[in-house]
Design a protein around this motif. Sequence first.
Motif, PDB file in Angstrom:
ATOM      1  N   GLY A 150       0.768  -1.102   0.062  1.00  0.00           N
ATOM      2  CA  GLY A 150       0.175   0.052  -0.079  1.00  0.00           C
ATOM      3  C   GLY A 150       0.754   1.169   0.052  1.00  0.00           C
ATOM      4  O   GLY A 150       0.485   2.194  -0.445  1.00  0.00           O
ATOM      5  N   VAL A 151       2.274   1.237   0.499  1.00  0.00           N
ATOM      6  CA  VAL A 151       2.892   2.243   0.482  1.00  0.00           C
ATOM      7  C   VAL A 151       3.337   2.587  -0.756  1.00  0.00           C
ATOM      8  O   VAL A 151       3.301   3.749  -1.281  1.00  0.00           O
ATOM      9  CB  VAL A 151       4.078   2.225   1.595  1.00  0.00           C
ATOM     10  CG1 VAL A 151       5.026   3.064   1.220  1.00  0.00           C
ATOM     11  CG2 VAL A 151       3.849   1.883   2.825  1.00  0.00           C
ATOM     12  N   HIS A 152       3.590   1.695  -1.628  1.00  0.00           N
ATOM     13  CA  HIS A 152       4.153   1.816  -3.076  1.00  0.00           C
ATOM     14  C   HIS A 152       2.957   2.506  -3.762  1.00  0.00           C
ATOM     15  O   HIS A 152       3.082   3.227  -4.563  1.00  0.00           O
ATOM     16  CB  HIS A 152       4.771   0.491  -3.486  1.00  0.00           C
ATOM     17  CG  HIS A 152       5.964   0.052  -2.716  1.00  0.00           C
ATOM     18  ND1 HIS A 152       6.998   0.561  -3.022  1.00  0.00           N
ATOM     19  CD2 HIS A 152       6.002  -0.777  -1.934  1.00  0.00           C
ATOM     20  CE1 HIS A 152       8.000   0.068  -2.474  1.00  0.00           C
ATOM     21  NE2 HIS A 152       7.481  -0.992  -1.404  1.00  0.00           N
ATOM     22  N   ALA A 153       1.681   1.829  -3.630  1.00  0.00           N
ATOM     23  CA  ALA A 153       0.624   2.246  -4.343  1.00  0.00           C
ATOM     24  C   ALA A 153       0.335   3.625  -4.201  1.00  0.00           C
ATOM     25  O   ALA A 153       0.116   4.469  -5.046  1.00  0.00           O
ATOM     26  CB  ALA A 153      -0.566   1.311  -3.949  1.00  0.00           C
ATOM     27  N   LEU A 154       0.254   4.107  -2.705  1.00  0.00           N
ATOM     28  CA  LEU A 154       0.198   5.636  -2.392  1.00  0.00           C
ATOM     29  C   LEU A 154       1.108   6.369  -3.360  1.00  0.00           C
ATOM     30  O   LEU A 154       0.755   7.360  -3.627  1.00  0.00           O
ATOM     31  CB  LEU A 154       0.266   5.621  -0.747  1.00  0.00           C
ATOM     32  CG  LEU A 154      -0.058   7.110  -0.413  1.00  0.00           C
ATOM     33  CD1 LEU A 154      -1.306   7.776  -0.864  1.00  0.00           C
ATOM     34  CD2 LEU A 154      -0.015   7.070   0.974  1.00  0.00           C
ATOM     35  N   ASP A 155       2.541   6.176  -3.018  1.00  0.00           N
ATOM     36  CA  ASP A 155       3.613   6.890  -3.531  1.00  0.00           C
ATOM     37  C   ASP A 155       3.141   6.996  -4.921  1.00  0.00           C
ATOM     38  O   ASP A 155       3.212   8.179  -5.566  1.00  0.00           O
ATOM     39  CB  ASP A 155       4.886   6.286  -3.069  1.00  0.00           C
ATOM     40  CG  ASP A 155       5.819   7.403  -3.937  1.00  0.00           C
ATOM     41  OD1 ASP A 155       5.998   8.557  -3.250  1.00  0.00           O
ATOM     42  OD2 ASP A 155       6.584   7.013  -4.644  1.00  0.00           O
ATOM     43  N   GLY A 156       3.199   5.876  -5.821  1.00  0.00           N
ATOM     44  CA  GLY A 156       2.796   5.825  -7.247  1.00  0.00           C
ATOM     45  C   GLY A 156       1.690   6.946  -7.645  1.00  0.00           C
ATOM     46  O   GLY A 156       1.588   7.484  -8.781  1.00  0.00           O
ATOM     47  N   TRP A 157       0.517   6.623  -6.817  1.00  0.00           N
ATOM     48  CA  TRP A 157      -0.582   7.511  -6.944  1.00  0.00           C
ATOM     49  C   TRP A 157      -0.359   9.054  -6.851  1.00  0.00           C
ATOM     50  O   TRP A 157      -0.656   9.556  -7.753  1.00  0.00           O
ATOM     51  CB  TRP A 157      -1.809   6.940  -6.231  1.00  0.00           C
ATOM     52  CG  TRP A 157      -3.028   7.626  -6.271  1.00  0.00           C
ATOM     53  CD1 TRP A 157      -4.072   7.064  -7.068  1.00  0.00           C
ATOM     54  CD2 TRP A 157      -3.673   8.705  -5.629  1.00  0.00           C
ATOM     55  NE1 TRP A 157      -5.093   8.033  -6.908  1.00  0.00           N
ATOM     56  CE2 TRP A 157      -4.844   8.814  -6.074  1.00  0.00           C
ATOM     57  CE3 TRP A 157      -3.178   9.542  -4.646  1.00  0.00           C
ATOM     58  CZ2 TRP A 157      -5.805  10.128  -5.898  1.00  0.00           C
ATOM     59  CZ3 TRP A 157      -3.998  10.601  -4.318  1.00  0.00           C
ATOM     60  CH2 TRP A 157      -5.118  10.827  -4.898  1.00  0.00           C
ATOM     61  N   LEU A 158       0.266   9.344  -5.924  1.00  0.00           N
ATOM     62  CA  LEU A 158       0.344  10.611  -5.554  1.00  0.00           C
ATOM     63  C   LEU A 158       1.699  11.312  -6.673  1.00  0.00           C
ATOM     64  O   LEU A 158       1.281  12.534  -7.103  1.00  0.00           O
ATOM     65  CB  LEU A 158       1.410  10.733  -4.285  1.00  0.00           C
ATOM     66  CG  LEU A 158       0.323  10.609  -2.677  1.00  0.00           C
ATOM     67  CD1 LEU A 158       1.307  10.478  -1.712  1.00  0.00           C
ATOM     68  CD2 LEU A 158      -0.583  11.747  -2.853  1.00  0.00           C
ATOM     69  N   ALA A 159       2.217  10.482  -7.219  1.00  0.00           N
ATOM     70  CA  ALA A 159       3.153  10.894  -8.464  1.00  0.00           C
ATOM     71  C   ALA A 159       2.504  11.382  -9.488  1.00  0.00           C
ATOM     72  O   ALA A 159       2.776  12.298 -10.243  1.00  0.00           O
ATOM     73  CB  ALA A 159       4.410   9.983  -8.488  1.00  0.00           C
ATOM     74  N   GLN A 160       1.511  10.603 -10.056  1.00  0.00           N
ATOM     75  CA  GLN A 160       0.758  10.561 -10.988  1.00  0.00           C
ATOM     76  C   GLN A 160      -0.119  11.667 -10.679  1.00  0.00           C
ATOM     77  O   GLN A 160      -0.379  12.459 -11.467  1.00  0.00           O
ATOM     78  CB  GLN A 160       0.079   9.244 -11.360  1.00  0.00           C
ATOM     79  CG  GLN A 160       1.064   8.249 -11.897  1.00  0.00           C
ATOM     80  CD  GLN A 160       0.433   6.763 -12.270  1.00  0.00           C
ATOM     81  OE1 GLN A 160      -0.840   7.125 -12.999  1.00  0.00           O
ATOM     82  NE2 GLN A 160       0.817   5.945 -12.165  1.00  0.00           N
ATOM     83  N   LYS A 161      -1.056  11.823  -9.562  1.00  0.00           N
ATOM     84  CA  LYS A 161      -1.500  12.874  -9.266  1.00  0.00           C
ATOM     85  C   LYS A 161      -1.201  14.205  -9.572  1.00  0.00           C
ATOM     86  O   LYS A 161      -1.649  15.355  -9.929  1.00  0.00           O
ATOM     87  CB  LYS A 161      -2.207  12.781  -7.786  1.00  0.00           C
ATOM     88  CG  LYS A 161      -3.067  13.925  -7.437  1.00  0.00           C
ATOM     89  CD  LYS A 161      -3.589  13.632  -6.022  1.00  0.00           C
ATOM     90  CE  LYS A 161      -4.200  14.883  -5.565  1.00  0.00           C
ATOM     91  NZ  LYS A 161      -3.289  16.100  -5.195  1.00  0.00           N
TER      92      LYS A 161
END
Length: 581
Positions: free
Chosen positions: A568-579
Motif C-alpha cells: 500500500g505504501v508503494h501504491a500510495l506513492d505511485g498514485w501521488l506521483a501521477q496525481k
Amino acid sequence: MFAALLSTGPAPLDPRPFADGFEPEGIEIVGHAGRVALCAGTGSARDSLDGRHWIVGRIRLDARDELLERLGAAPTASDARLCLLAYARWGEAFTDHLAGDFAFALWDDQRQCLLAVRDRLGVRGLFHTRTTDAWLIGDSLDWLAARSATPPTLDDYWIADFLVLGMSREFERTVYRDIKRVAPAHLLTLGEGGLSLRRYWRLELAEPLYLRKAEAYHERFRELLSRAVADRLPPGRVGIAMSGGLDSTTLAATAVEVTGDPSRIVAECEHYERLMHIREDHYASLAARHLGIELRIRPADDIAHDPHWRSRGLRPAEPGLGMLNAHNIRRIGHEMAAIAPVWLDGEGPDNALTLERNAYLGWLRRRRSWVRLSQALLQYASAKGFSGWSQTLARRSGLRHVPELDPFDVLPPWLREDFAKKLNLAERQQALGLGGDSSHPWHPLAYDSFTSPAWQSYFEDHAFEESLAGFEWRYPFLDLRVLEFMLAVPPVPWGWKKRLIRASMRGRLPRAVLAREKTPLGCYPEIATMRTVGLPSLPQSHRIGRFVDPALLPDLAAPDPDLALSLGVHALDGWLAQKRQ
C-alpha cells in the motif's frame, strides 16, 4: 460516467466550466429556472417525465416485472424511466421500492430540489462536493476533483486507513477531505434548506428462518438465485469468473438452467501452474464439461504482478493495490470484454454462510429454546460427520496447526509515529474496527461483514477493472433476495461448509466439485512473483515521507503478510506521483 450540477445562486447555470469529459449532447440544462445541468456520459442513462422530473445515472434494477406491475408501466420502459415513475407515484419513499445496482441524481422541478440515491449495498459509487457557485454530484471522483478551484486537500484519515487496512473504515470519506461519498442505502437531498442525508434502508436480520423440511431450503435457494441471475443476464453471451470452487460453479449451473442454452455461457478460470498447486483448472473443467459450457483456462503465474507498473500511467481514482498490476488487468479485461459485456462474480456466500456455531447455540440457550438447541446440536453432529470430528480432535491434540487471524490491532512499524499520534490511530482502530456492526446476537461475523465498508472497497476495485476493460461486473449472490435468505437460514447446520449450497446443487454439479473442501490460495501470488523479480522500490523523490518511514519498510526476508501490507505504501506513492503530473 454521469454528473448533476446545481447552481447555488439564482442565475441560470453555465455548464461550460464543468463540461470536460462529456460530449456536448450529453449535457442538458433542466427545470424552468435553468439552475440544474444533468450530464450523461458512457454507460449512463438520462430521461425525463412530464417536464417536471429529470434523472441521470447508472441504473440496473432487480425484480423489474414486479415494479412494472405496481406502476402499470410499459414492459419496454427503461430502468431510468421506472425510477422516475416510482418517484412520481411514491415521492421520496420510492427508494423503498427500488433494488439493484444504481447511483443516480433526480431533479424535481416542482419542489426545486435535487435528489441523489445510492443502492443498498453500494455497488455503484456516488460522490458530492461544493464549489464556490455550485453543488456537484457524480459517480467519478476524478471528475469532481478536477472541478476544484485549487488542488483538493488529502484526507489524512483515509490515507491512514488505507495504509493500515487497505480501505477506509468510514463509508463517507474519500481520499480528498472536501469530497464525500454518499454512503450505501442513503438518499441525499439538495434544496432550499441546503444538504441533507437520510438512510433509507438497513440490513435487518431478526429471527432465523425455520422451514419444516430441508428440501424447502434447497428449493427456495435455487428459486431466488435463479431470479438474481436472470435479472443480471445481458442479451447474448454472459461470462462467469469461475474457479473450481462451489460458488462460481453454482452460478454457472444456474445460468445454464435460466437460459436453457449452455452456448450462451462462457467461463474463465485463472490457474496457477508454478506458484501453487490447488487444481483450480481440474475442478473447473469437471464443472464445465458437466454443464456443457465453454471454459477458458488462463495461466496466472506470470500475471500476478507487473514490475513496470510505475511507468504505465494507469491509476484509479483513489490509491489502490490494483494499480500495481493494472497493465495485466487491462489486457486481460479487454479479452474478456470481447467475449461478453457482463461477467458474473461469485463473492458473497463465504461471508453470508459463516458457521457461527457458538454464537447461534449460545443465543438459543439464552432464549431457553431447548427444542431448537437440541435439534441444532444433532444437526451439527450429523453435518460434521466422522472426518469433521477427526479434524477437531486433531486440532485439540495439537496434531494440526490452525493459523490465527490477523486482528489488525497493531499499527505497522513503518508508519510514522508522529502521524499516528496526531490522528490517534490506535484509538481509532479500537473504536471503529473494520467499520461494521458485530453486535448481532446470533450471526455477528456475517452481519459485521455486510455492514462494513469492506464491500464498498471491493466494488470500487472492480469498478477500476471495469474502467480499464470496458465490461461490467454483476453480483448475483449479493442480490438482496438471495443475500437476506442466506443470512436468515440457521447457521447450524446450513453454514457448515456452506451446506446450503452443496445440498441445493446436488445432481446439478459433479460430485467431486460438491465434495471439494474450501481451498484458499496457497500463497500471496504477487509476493511470490516479487520474491523472484524484486520488491518495488521507492524513488528518491518519493512523496510518502509525511506518512511513512521508508527505512523501516520490510525487505524480502520478511513474512508474506508484512510484505503484502507494505505494498500500500508503494501504491500510495505511485498514485501521488501521477496525481501531481
